[in-house]
Write an enzyme that holds these catalytic residues in place. Sequence first.
Site, PDB file in Angstrom:
ATOM      1  N   HIS A 227     124.949  -5.518  56.208  1.00  0.00           N
ATOM      2  CA  HIS A 227     123.587  -4.955  56.068  1.00  0.00           C
ATOM      3  C   HIS A 227     123.757  -3.448  55.866  1.00  0.00           C
ATOM      4  O   HIS A 227     124.319  -3.014  54.860  1.00  0.00           O
ATOM      5  CB  HIS A 227     122.794  -5.343  57.326  1.00  0.00           C
ATOM      6  CG  HIS A 227     121.322  -5.075  57.274  1.00  0.00           C
ATOM      7  ND1 HIS A 227     120.649  -4.697  56.152  1.00  0.00           N
ATOM      8  CD2 HIS A 227     120.368  -5.143  58.254  1.00  0.00           C
ATOM      9  CE1 HIS A 227     119.360  -4.550  56.426  1.00  0.00           C
ATOM     10  NE2 HIS A 227     119.167  -4.809  57.711  1.00  0.00           N
ATOM     11  N   HIS A 266     123.392  -8.981  46.583  1.00  0.00           N
ATOM     12  CA  HIS A 266     122.213  -8.928  47.456  1.00  0.00           C
ATOM     13  C   HIS A 266     121.652 -10.329  47.615  1.00  0.00           C
ATOM     14  O   HIS A 266     121.643 -11.092  46.660  1.00  0.00           O
ATOM     15  CB  HIS A 266     121.143  -8.000  46.857  1.00  0.00           C
ATOM     16  CG  HIS A 266     120.187  -7.498  47.872  1.00  0.00           C
ATOM     17  ND1 HIS A 266     119.094  -8.232  48.252  1.00  0.00           N
ATOM     18  CD2 HIS A 266     120.177  -6.369  48.614  1.00  0.00           C
ATOM     19  CE1 HIS A 266     118.440  -7.555  49.185  1.00  0.00           C
ATOM     20  NE2 HIS A 266     119.079  -6.435  49.424  1.00  0.00           N
ATOM     21  N   ASP A 320     123.384   0.453  48.707  1.00  0.00           N
ATOM     22  CA  ASP A 320     124.452   1.102  49.463  1.00  0.00           C
ATOM     23  C   ASP A 320     125.570   1.674  48.598  1.00  0.00           C
ATOM     24  O   ASP A 320     126.393   2.435  49.086  1.00  0.00           O
ATOM     25  CB  ASP A 320     125.063   0.102  50.458  1.00  0.00           C
ATOM     26  CG  ASP A 320     124.115  -0.159  51.613  1.00  0.00           C
ATOM     27  OD1 ASP A 320     123.398   0.775  51.996  1.00  0.00           O
ATOM     28  OD2 ASP A 320     124.083  -1.289  52.113  1.00  0.00           O
TER      29      ASP A 320
HETATM   30  N1  CMC Z   1     131.837  -8.841  46.082  1.00  0.00           N
HETATM   31  C1  CMC Z   1     132.432  -9.896  45.493  1.00  0.00           C
HETATM   32  N2  CMC Z   1     131.831 -11.091  45.328  1.00  0.00           N
HETATM   33  C2  CMC Z   1     130.590 -11.210  45.802  1.00  0.00           C
HETATM   34  C3  CMC Z   1     129.901 -10.145  46.406  1.00  0.00           C
HETATM   35  C4  CMC Z   1     130.595  -8.918  46.544  1.00  0.00           C
HETATM   36  N3  CMC Z   1     130.016  -7.879  47.119  1.00  0.00           N
HETATM   37  N4  CMC Z   1     128.688 -10.554  46.775  1.00  0.00           N
HETATM   38  C5  CMC Z   1     128.595 -11.829  46.415  1.00  0.00           C
HETATM   39  N5  CMC Z   1     129.733 -12.227  45.821  1.00  0.00           N
HETATM   40  C6  CMC Z   1     130.032 -13.555  45.266  1.00  0.00           C
HETATM   41  C7  CMC Z   1     130.439 -14.483  46.409  1.00  0.00           C
HETATM   42  O1  CMC Z   1     131.816 -14.474  46.647  1.00  0.00           O
HETATM   43  C8  CMC Z   1     129.955 -15.832  45.899  1.00  0.00           C
HETATM   44  O2  CMC Z   1     130.875 -16.299  44.953  1.00  0.00           O
HETATM   45  P1  CMC Z   1     131.179 -17.884  44.819  1.00  0.00           P
HETATM   46  O3  CMC Z   1     129.902 -18.447  44.256  1.00  0.00           O
HETATM   47  O4  CMC Z   1     132.315 -17.931  43.868  1.00  0.00           O
HETATM   48  O5  CMC Z   1     131.496 -18.394  46.186  1.00  0.00           O
HETATM   49  C9  CMC Z   1     128.660 -15.463  45.159  1.00  0.00           C
HETATM   50  O6  CMC Z   1     128.828 -14.104  44.741  1.00  0.00           O
HETATM   51  C10 CMC Z   1     127.429 -15.589  46.019  1.00  0.00           C
HETATM   52  O7  CMC Z   1     127.682 -14.811  47.204  1.00  0.00           O
HETATM   53  P2  CMC Z   1     127.037 -15.053  48.632  1.00  0.00           P
HETATM   54  O8  CMC Z   1     127.891 -14.358  49.647  1.00  0.00           O
HETATM   55  O9  CMC Z   1     126.732 -16.492  48.855  1.00  0.00           O
HETATM   56  O10 CMC Z   1     125.667 -14.316  48.456  1.00  0.00           O
HETATM   57  P3  CMC Z   1     124.741 -13.855  49.622  1.00  0.00           P
HETATM   58  O11 CMC Z   1     123.376 -13.960  49.135  1.00  0.00           O
HETATM   59  O12 CMC Z   1     125.047 -14.511  50.917  1.00  0.00           O
HETATM   60  O13 CMC Z   1     125.262 -12.342  49.744  1.00  0.00           O
HETATM   61  C11 CMC Z   1     125.487 -10.219  50.559  1.00  0.00           C
HETATM   62  C12 CMC Z   1     124.539 -11.228  49.936  1.00  0.00           C
HETATM   63  C13 CMC Z   1     124.785  -8.877  50.560  1.00  0.00           C
HETATM   64  C14 CMC Z   1     125.789 -10.637  52.001  1.00  0.00           C
HETATM   65  C15 CMC Z   1     126.787 -10.167  49.734  1.00  0.00           C
HETATM   66  O14 CMC Z   1     126.513  -9.876  48.388  1.00  0.00           O
HETATM   67  C16 CMC Z   1     127.774  -9.166  50.303  1.00  0.00           C
HETATM   68  O15 CMC Z   1     128.484  -9.477  51.269  1.00  0.00           O
HETATM   69  N6  CMC Z   1     127.840  -7.921  49.723  1.00  0.00           N
HETATM   70  C17 CMC Z   1     128.701  -6.891  50.216  1.00  0.00           C
HETATM   71  C18 CMC Z   1     128.055  -6.200  51.406  1.00  0.00           C
HETATM   72  C19 CMC Z   1     126.919  -5.306  50.981  1.00  0.00           C
HETATM   73  O16 CMC Z   1     127.032  -4.541  50.028  1.00  0.00           O
HETATM   74  N7  CMC Z   1     125.832  -5.364  51.761  1.00  0.00           N
HETATM   75  C20 CMC Z   1     124.663  -4.532  51.544  1.00  0.00           C
HETATM   76  C21 CMC Z   1     123.482  -5.335  51.121  1.00  0.00           C
HETATM   77  S1  CMC Z   1     122.177  -4.298  50.459  1.00  0.00           S
HETATM   78  C22 CMC Z   1     121.574  -3.502  51.829  1.00  0.00           C
HETATM   79  C23 CMC Z   1     120.503  -4.258  52.461  1.00  0.00           C
HETATM   80  O17 CMC Z   1     119.406  -4.397  51.851  1.00  0.00           O
HETATM   81  O18 CMC Z   1     120.747  -4.711  53.605  1.00  0.00           O
END
Ligand code: CMC
Length: 385
Positions: A227, A266, A320
Amino acid sequence: MAETVEQKQEFSRGLEGVIAAETKIGYVDGINGILAYRGYDIETLTNQSNYEEVSYLLLYGKLPSEKEYIEYVSELKKEMYIEDDVYELIKKISRTAHPMSSLRTVVSYIGGKDKTSVDPDVKQQEEIGIKLIAKMPTIVAAIKRASSGEDFIKPDPELSYAANFFYQSAGRKPDTVEAKMMDTALILHADHGMNASTFSAMLTISTLSDMYSAITSAISTLKGPLHGGANERALALIKETGSPDNAEKVLSEKMEKKEKIMGFGHRVYKVYDPRAKILKGYAEYITKKNGQEKLFQTATKIEDLMVNRLGEKGIFPNVDFYSGILYYSIGFPPDVFTPIFAVGRISGWVARSYEYVQNNRLFRPRSRYAGEKAPRRYVPINERN
Ligand code: CMC
């Protein structure tokens, strides 16, 4: 035996896609890249408004009249001070604690001193919320200075909310562009749907706990790297990469290890985060001004490579990715980035908690049981292996 609700109903891990509340505060359209507060899009608000007005808008649902604006700003100025014992506490804990841990402790401590927090009615929840909006920049700036071994600087009533935060943190008044950048960053972070920290605040207030407790929960939740904590790590990635030429190698290594790249992706936005677009422009300006172009060039190279690889999956820079560069270039240490996020988000946390508690319904989801069936035979300890 009859089926229970938990057995009958579909469940959603991480509550993904679940709509658990109705709000009139903020609108996030993750498919078309739109973020609006009370119907005003953030491009308009960052261009034409300021943080104090946006804070009022989030809380009360309309832009203030001139009189209402003056009254709100003077209320914030009246409440922006913190007492000597709070400064002492900050000095003590900031020697070792991460600034987000200090922030959590300080808000909780201030709550403990306020008698209205014992069993607040809705009006008192609102008043506590305003006190917290007012004090947040003072607290975070004090934590920043204590962690760097600097003397505290008290708020200056002549300055705006954002400029005052900058002044108390940096020890000098911002120039016009720096003040505008700070104000913009705070507006962009002010509210963002039912994100984890906002949900945390609403969950806490839904038990009819007090606003201090709700905000303490929100701060604890914002701290995590998935987050608010991502901005600190995004800057670390850019610095570790060092130059645009290294970006391909660094990213490939991380992705081979299935590491998430901080500052990308996101849960809601599947297109370019509109907040990142605005912050990118400021990051370019300020890195150029401060002779840190390489940071910005490295970041844009990482962005290009990521979008090439994962854009199809809806992975783009989020808020971020560029906020870290911006804060770093104006002199904030990385461990204060997430507390800056909290300074902006405080208005959204308060507004959403206040909105929710006025029409309260206790949050109480369930979990599907996937463990051993009851009744199990209890094995005495001397018979276990
Ligand atoms: N780097 C590499 N791959 C990624 C990333 C990333 N940052 N984010 C998503 N993916 C890939 C993930 O590996 C998955 O691939 P596959 O389908 O092959 O398994 C696919 O995209 C879907 O990812 P997910 O983790 O299921 O997506 P989510 O909706 O749970 O993730 C997230 C959202 C924010 C937790 C994730 O994108 C992440 O961990 N990002 C890095 C941390 C980050 O920058 N967080 C700040 C969020 S913005 C601030 C806020 O509003 O809080």
